[in-house]
Design a protein around this motif. Sequence first.
Motif, PDB file in Angstrom:
ATOM      1  N   SER A  79     -21.424  10.618 -35.248  1.00  0.00           N
ATOM      2  CA  SER A  79     -20.465  11.674 -35.563  1.00  0.00           C
ATOM      3  C   SER A  79     -19.051  11.319 -35.135  1.00  0.00           C
ATOM      4  O   SER A  79     -18.075  11.812 -35.716  1.00  0.00           O
ATOM      5  CB  SER A  79     -20.896  12.986 -34.904  1.00  0.00           C
ATOM      6  OG  SER A  79     -22.128  13.429 -35.428  1.00  0.00           O
ATOM      7  N   ASP A  84     -18.776  12.895 -41.140  1.00  0.00           N
ATOM      8  CA  ASP A  84     -19.418  14.178 -41.460  1.00  0.00           C
ATOM      9  C   ASP A  84     -18.497  15.376 -41.276  1.00  0.00           C
ATOM     10  O   ASP A  84     -18.787  16.458 -41.782  1.00  0.00           O
ATOM     11  CB  ASP A  84     -20.711  14.363 -40.662  1.00  0.00           C
ATOM     12  CG  ASP A  84     -20.541  14.133 -39.172  1.00  0.00           C
ATOM     13  OD1 ASP A  84     -19.403  13.921 -38.707  1.00  0.00           O
ATOM     14  OD2 ASP A  84     -21.576  14.143 -38.465  1.00  0.00           O
ATOM     15  N   CYS A  85     -17.368  15.207 -40.572  1.00  0.00           N
ATOM     16  CA  CYS A  85     -16.461  16.334 -40.358  1.00  0.00           C
ATOM     17  C   CYS A  85     -15.373  16.438 -41.422  1.00  0.00           C
ATOM     18  O   CYS A  85     -14.580  17.389 -41.402  1.00  0.00           O
ATOM     19  CB  CYS A  85     -15.820  16.234 -38.972  1.00  0.00           C
ATOM     20  SG  CYS A  85     -14.674  14.841 -38.774  1.00  0.00           S
ATOM     21  N   ALA A 118     -26.929  12.057 -42.435  1.00  0.00           N
ATOM     22  CA  ALA A 118     -25.579  12.577 -42.205  1.00  0.00           C
ATOM     23  C   ALA A 118     -25.340  13.717 -43.188  1.00  0.00           C
ATOM     24  O   ALA A 118     -25.828  13.679 -44.329  1.00  0.00           O
ATOM     25  CB  ALA A 118     -24.550  11.472 -42.414  1.00  0.00           C
ATOM     26  N   LEU A 121     -20.560  18.659 -42.863  1.00  0.00           N
ATOM     27  CA  LEU A 121     -20.595  19.840 -41.996  1.00  0.00           C
ATOM     28  C   LEU A 121     -19.576  20.909 -42.374  1.00  0.00           C
ATOM     29  O   LEU A 121     -19.721  22.062 -41.951  1.00  0.00           O
ATOM     30  CB  LEU A 121     -20.374  19.409 -40.548  1.00  0.00           C
ATOM     31  CG  LEU A 121     -21.425  18.447 -39.974  1.00  0.00           C
ATOM     32  CD1 LEU A 121     -21.107  18.125 -38.523  1.00  0.00           C
ATOM     33  CD2 LEU A 121     -22.825  19.028 -40.107  1.00  0.00           C
ATOM     34  N   LEU A 144     -25.976  15.905 -35.950  1.00  0.00           N
ATOM     35  CA  LEU A 144     -25.014  17.000 -35.993  1.00  0.00           C
ATOM     36  C   LEU A 144     -23.997  16.819 -34.876  1.00  0.00           C
ATOM     37  O   LEU A 144     -24.337  16.389 -33.769  1.00  0.00           O
ATOM     38  CB  LEU A 144     -25.714  18.353 -35.833  1.00  0.00           C
ATOM     39  CG  LEU A 144     -26.751  18.718 -36.896  1.00  0.00           C
ATOM     40  CD1 LEU A 144     -27.427  20.038 -36.541  1.00  0.00           C
ATOM     41  CD2 LEU A 144     -26.112  18.804 -38.276  1.00  0.00           C
ATOM     42  N   ALA A 145     -22.757  17.174 -35.149  1.00  0.00           N
ATOM     43  CA  ALA A 145     -21.689  17.017 -34.165  1.00  0.00           C
ATOM     44  C   ALA A 145     -21.861  18.010 -33.020  1.00  0.00           C
ATOM     45  O   ALA A 145     -22.133  19.198 -33.235  1.00  0.00           O
ATOM     46  CB  ALA A 145     -20.332  17.225 -34.831  1.00  0.00           C
ATOM     47  N   HIS A 175     -24.886  14.749 -31.413  1.00  0.00           N
ATOM     48  CA  HIS A 175     -24.132  13.560 -31.004  1.00  0.00           C
ATOM     49  C   HIS A 175     -22.673  13.955 -30.776  1.00  0.00           C
ATOM     50  O   HIS A 175     -22.153  14.820 -31.471  1.00  0.00           O
ATOM     51  CB  HIS A 175     -24.233  12.506 -32.115  1.00  0.00           C
ATOM     52  CG  HIS A 175     -23.634  11.187 -31.777  1.00  0.00           C
ATOM     53  ND1 HIS A 175     -22.279  10.949 -31.802  1.00  0.00           N
ATOM     54  CD2 HIS A 175     -24.213  10.019 -31.398  1.00  0.00           C
ATOM     55  CE1 HIS A 175     -22.046   9.705 -31.461  1.00  0.00           C
ATOM     56  NE2 HIS A 175     -23.199   9.112 -31.209  1.00  0.00           N
ATOM     57  N   GLY A 177     -18.969  14.525 -31.251  1.00  0.00           N
ATOM     58  CA  GLY A 177     -18.177  14.476 -32.471  1.00  0.00           C
ATOM     59  C   GLY A 177     -17.593  15.831 -32.810  1.00  0.00           C
ATOM     60  O   GLY A 177     -18.085  16.870 -32.348  1.00  0.00           O
TER      61      GLY A 177
END
Length: 333
Positions: A79, A84-85, A118, A121, A144-145, A175, A177
């Motif tokens: 992350s 993913d963000c 992944a 999100l 997931l962050a 994780h 992130g």
Amino acid sequence: MAAGAVDCHAHWIPPGLAALLRCRRAAPRIGPAPSGGGGERLVTFQEELPFDAAMGDLGARLDAMNGWGVARQVLSLGSLFGVDCLPAEEALPLVAAFNDAAAAAIAAAPDRFAALAALPLADPARAAAELERAHGAGLRGAVLAADAFLTPEDAARLGPVLAAADRLGAHLFVHPGPVSPLPERTVGEASAHAAWQRRIVLEAQARLSSAVVTLGLSDLLDAYPRVTVQVANLGGAVPFLVERMDEVARGERPGAPPPSERLRHGRVHVDTASFGPRAVAQAVACFGPERVLFGSDCPIFDPGRALAAAAAAGLGVGAAGLLLGGNARRLFG
């Protein structure tokens, strides 16, 4: 002792995703190394990492695993890489490239690799749909962050993902992130006094600690009984702080089960990346031997050193066997 080790915290950037990252002009991206001496760098919002065979070549990874004595790795997209963000429209093709490649890697070497999806999100509904798609292709769950779990209110935003994970009986790897993109920081910034220690150790571990409190000391997971959860890096600073947490709880909620009891008999698993033997032993004492997984943060950190730390923790044969592979095999099959 390490012959059957299962590494539950290992990252990979497959060729298809690398090609997409080379087309980007903002982090996360892959570009030439700034020194001009050849090679490439993965540029994230907080650092630059070598992009080389250790990160992107699973053939080289298998050779290295054989040398370390690692039987299997659970692959994920970190992350902290910042994929993913991203806004969902940017993130979707990138996470899909990782998930498709991971499914192919599992199919090619099911005895050596498992993988976690992944997800985009920024859009929980689309993230849930991608989790369903990836699970159907053979991935075991998702990464997931941690910033999504700083409080139960933050975590509620991921309700569609948690509900999908429960339907699938999925494993969720929390994780370090962010949940939205951060400004790209310059390499020179890390030269300020202990800036790197503050950022990657103190800040990250504080956020992981909050995630453990959300996941382990609230009722959040009660609605999702089929989900299993892993928090990276020994769950932040919680193993060191749990005695103080108990003292605070005695005054806050007299007669209620203390945090130490709830965590030791709860559902949160943690992994050992990237700690030494004293911290590993303390985490086993905090969470119990059935809830600590071996993890190396490969290739950011050295799995050989992680295995040596586990061996030096003085856990005894039974607890060491659970940490190095038994717990992972129970979770991942």
